[in-house]
Design a protein around this motif. Sequence first.
Motif, short mmCIF file in Angstrom:
data_model
loop_
_atom_site.label_atom_id
_atom_site.label_comp_id
_atom_site.label_asym_id
_atom_site.label_seq_id
_atom_site.Cartn_x
_atom_site.Cartn_y
_atom_site.Cartn_z
N GLU A 196 4.02 4.68 8.07
CA GLU A 196 4.23 3.58 9.00
C GLU A 196 2.93 2.83 9.26
OE1 GLU A 196 7.00 2.97 12.93
OE2 GLU A 196 6.00 4.90 12.65
N GLU B 276 13.57 -3.90 1.95
CA GLU B 276 14.52 -2.99 2.57
C GLU B 276 14.40 -1.58 1.99
OE1 GLU B 276 16.34 -3.67 5.22
OE2 GLU B 276 15.39 -5.64 5.21
N ARG C 251 5.83 10.87 8.48
CA ARG C 251 6.23 9.47 8.63
C ARG C 251 5.08 8.58 9.12
NH1 ARG C 251 11.14 6.37 10.50
NH2 ARG C 251 10.29 4.60 11.65
N LEU D 232 10.48 4.65 4.35
CA LEU D 232 9.81 5.00 5.60
C LEU D 232 10.72 5.84 6.49
CD1 LEU D 232 7.64 4.73 7.85
CD2 LEU D 232 8.69 2.52 8.44
N SER D 233 11.97 5.42 6.63
CA SER D 233 12.92 6.14 7.50
C SER D 233 13.17 7.56 7.02
CB SER D 233 14.24 5.37 7.59
OG SER D 233 14.98 5.46 6.38
N GLU D 234 12.96 7.78 5.72
CA GLU D 234 13.18 9.10 5.12
C GLU D 234 11.86 9.88 4.94
OE1 GLU D 234 16.26 10.41 4.25
OE2 GLU D 234 17.08 8.64 5.28
N SER D 235 10.77 9.32 5.45
CA SER D 235 9.42 9.93 5.33
C SER D 235 9.03 10.16 3.87
CB SER D 235 9.36 11.26 6.11
OG SER D 235 9.57 11.04 7.48
N ARG E 243 11.46 0.09 3.52
CA ARG E 243 11.76 0.49 4.91
C ARG E 243 12.65 1.73 4.94
NH1 ARG E 243 13.00 -5.64 7.08
NH2 ARG E 243 10.81 -6.30 7.32
N PHE E 244 13.58 1.81 3.97
CA PHE E 244 14.42 3.00 3.86
C PHE E 244 13.56 4.23 3.54
CE2 PHE E 244 17.06 5.94 1.36
CZ PHE E 244 18.11 6.15 2.24
#
Length: 301
Positions: free
Chosen positions: A200, A106, A196, A112-115, A109-110
């Motif tokens: 990804e 997790e 990002r 990733l969401s924040e680049s 993944r966080f």
Amino acid sequence: MSIANQIIKQFPDLLIKKDEPLSKYTYTKTGGQADIFIMPRTVSEAQAVVAFAASEAIALTILGNGSNLIVKDGGIRGIVMHLDLLHTIRREDTCIIAGSGAKLIEVSRFALSESLSGLEFACGIPGSIGGALYMNAGAYGGEISDVLNSATVLTRTGELLHLERDQLAAKYRHSTISEKDLIVLEAEFALTLTERQPIETKMAELTEARESKQPLEYPSCGSVFKRPPGHFAGKLIQDSGLQGKQIGGVQVSLKHAGFMVNVGGGTATDYLHLIEYVQQTVKEKFDVELETEVKIIGEDA
């Protein structure tokens, strides 16, 4: 007054269970009972439990995500403190701060969401942040120590400490945390702000590699053995003809020889017997000592 009732009286607001089956909290789906099972919701609750256990000389075991762990069938005496509820994740500038109970997947993944780049290697590691720091978890050429900036920990007497990067000396599957038996409460990771898309793409590649090679369809304790110098544990096991070897309900995975899977009705004792059998066989065939990476705790049945 029993120890359990004493603890319940001392901490009336805590989540406390008696004789809790630990098979509910391990990836192998095996393990005996915890005499007293506690889930703190806050750092202060965790600190109070640790200090109380030390003052009363009660054995205290810390449980994270249970992904690289075997709990013996006799269970665990004293207190088991499960840190799953300390799972906050937040960003500060280019750093991510995560609670001990946050899942490493997790957190990646966080990021990733924040680049934020640096935790791509961890996108498939199923452990918690606490467990990852404890063993300096790694995969696909990356390790937690590569991006770990600092950590907030408890000593076994309940003293709260903040350790900087240079105090968290880590090497392959080892860290200051494990050496001093510290309890991780929170960790800060120093990452790099970037586009990002490359993050990804890398995570997708690693996820595909993991899913194609690892036996994720069965309960397991992850990678069982450390990498011996100059060798790969899975290759040694495979070359020893041990893939598919089964004791009770536990089998050396046909998909990846470095894993042992619970194919049905397996016990912790089955795991331990199969580990010993594999170690003996590899030693006889290749004169290589396989050292366990999986942590083994608890008492025999």
